[in-house]
Design a protein around this motif. Sequence first.
Motif, PDB file in Angstrom:
ATOM      1  N   ASN B  60       0.847  -1.188   0.000  1.00 19.93           N
ATOM      2  CA  ASN B  60       0.000   0.000   0.000  1.00 19.93           C
ATOM      3  C   ASN B  60       0.885   1.241   0.000  1.00 19.93           C
ATOM      4  O   ASN B  60       1.476   1.591   1.018  1.00 19.93           O
ATOM      5  N   ARG B  65      -5.995   3.452   3.935  1.00 23.15           N
ATOM      6  CA  ARG B  65      -6.096   1.987   3.998  1.00 23.15           C
ATOM      7  C   ARG B  65      -6.527   1.445   2.633  1.00 23.15           C
ATOM      8  O   ARG B  65      -7.342   2.060   1.946  1.00 23.15           O
ATOM      9  N   LEU B  67      -7.796  -2.208   0.612  1.00 23.90           N
ATOM     10  CA  LEU B  67      -8.165  -3.622   0.623  1.00 23.90           C
ATOM     11  C   LEU B  67      -7.873  -4.200  -0.760  1.00 23.90           C
ATOM     12  O   LEU B  67      -8.517  -3.824  -1.744  1.00 23.90           O
ATOM     13  N   ARG B  69      -7.530  -7.279  -3.600  1.00 23.61           N
ATOM     14  CA  ARG B  69      -8.169  -8.549  -3.938  1.00 23.61           C
ATOM     15  C   ARG B  69      -7.398  -9.170  -5.097  1.00 23.61           C
ATOM     16  O   ARG B  69      -7.284  -8.569  -6.158  1.00 23.61           O
ATOM     17  N   ASN B  86      -5.861  -6.373   3.748  1.00 26.40           N
ATOM     18  CA  ASN B  86      -6.427  -5.087   4.143  1.00 26.40           C
ATOM     19  C   ASN B  86      -5.348  -4.375   4.951  1.00 26.40           C
ATOM     20  O   ASN B  86      -5.167  -4.668   6.131  1.00 26.40           O
ATOM     21  N   ARG B 126     -15.496   4.490   0.157  1.00 24.97           N
ATOM     22  CA  ARG B 126     -14.555   3.640  -0.570  1.00 24.97           C
ATOM     23  C   ARG B 126     -14.408   4.051  -2.027  1.00 24.97           C
ATOM     24  O   ARG B 126     -15.360   4.544  -2.622  1.00 24.97           O
TER      25      ARG B 126
END
Lengths: 164, 209
Positions: B60, B65, B67, B69, B86, B126
């Motif tokens: 990251n 933050r 998440l 996938r 995450n 988000r």
Amino acid sequence: MLSRCLRRWHLIGLLALLAAPIACQDALNPQFLAAVGQSQSSLPQPGSSVVLLFVNETVWTAEVELTMVPRTTVPEDWTIGMASETYTPLVFECGVTQFTITGGTVYVIDDGQVTQEAVGFVPPSPLDEGEEFVCGAVIKIFVYLGVDDSGNPRWEISTETVLD
Amino acid sequence: MIRRYIGLETAAAILGVAIALGGCSLASQSLNPQFMEVLGTPFAPIAPGTAPFVLIRNINMTDHRVLFRFEWIPAGTLASAASGFNVSAGLDGGILVSCPVSQITLGSLDNPTTAGALVIFDDNTRQEIPPLGRNLREGIDYFCGDVVIFAAVRDSSTVGGYSTIYGVIDGSSQGTEFAGANTFELAEREIGELISSGIESFEQAFVTP
């Protein structure tokens, strides 16, 4: 006196400047930049790692909660879910100074009902870099069925660091 | 001329001290390994190398933050497995998957419209980050023993302001001698002992009987 002091300052600074490219050579590793190839070269080159090998020895789904303390940012809480009788190998770049297991849950299915049972024993102290682990180590974290001092069964977590 | 020389020397000195004190952030993260690498022997491996894994790593690089996938096809199955990390700003997470791993992507192997990651802001709103957009293939894009990295970054050229980049670290080029622990060889040995005692890989959950 002032002149001598200035000369020392320059010498220290110039030596530091000469040393800096050596210290930073990994950030500029040409092999990595070449390997990136089709993508952007702005990725940082990851360093060495610590492997956390989570092992669920129970016949139920289980979770382990832990807090890791990176050297450069704020502590991070993680919850690791595991299927029954499986292992999960997670990898974190070195720079984490401490891992603390804060708890765990075992999801027992009884007569079709799922019951959350808290882990009754977790290792009492955090795992500190330089004490319980070092960069490059593999830390095994087990969830299993143990017994308490009275001989009663309880869910437990234990850890073991492997260095060689 | 002398005056100019002194000015340059002073500037170089200041720059040198500044770099030494903090100009190389990577060096500050793991001083001992870096020191050993300067001496010529890597402290510990970066990639699995000869150990039979691919390391899928999420980094990251945003201020929020994220998440992630990602999907891959585990050994012994044609079905895809999904997982992700995450992680807060500046952190990373990785997982060892067992070879052979025929395909890997950020997002979905089967659905190119599935987001590759979500940026999670402080107010819990988000922002989707597009997927990688193609499936990476073993033997072409990466090999067993490599590290496949997906990183989330700020990107003002995109509509959402974020994108992902990827890279592959060649595991065969890192050598086999290390001053410290050979991390992935240790992991291979420990995992082998677990398998022989009846503990299976988490990837077995994805294998169709």
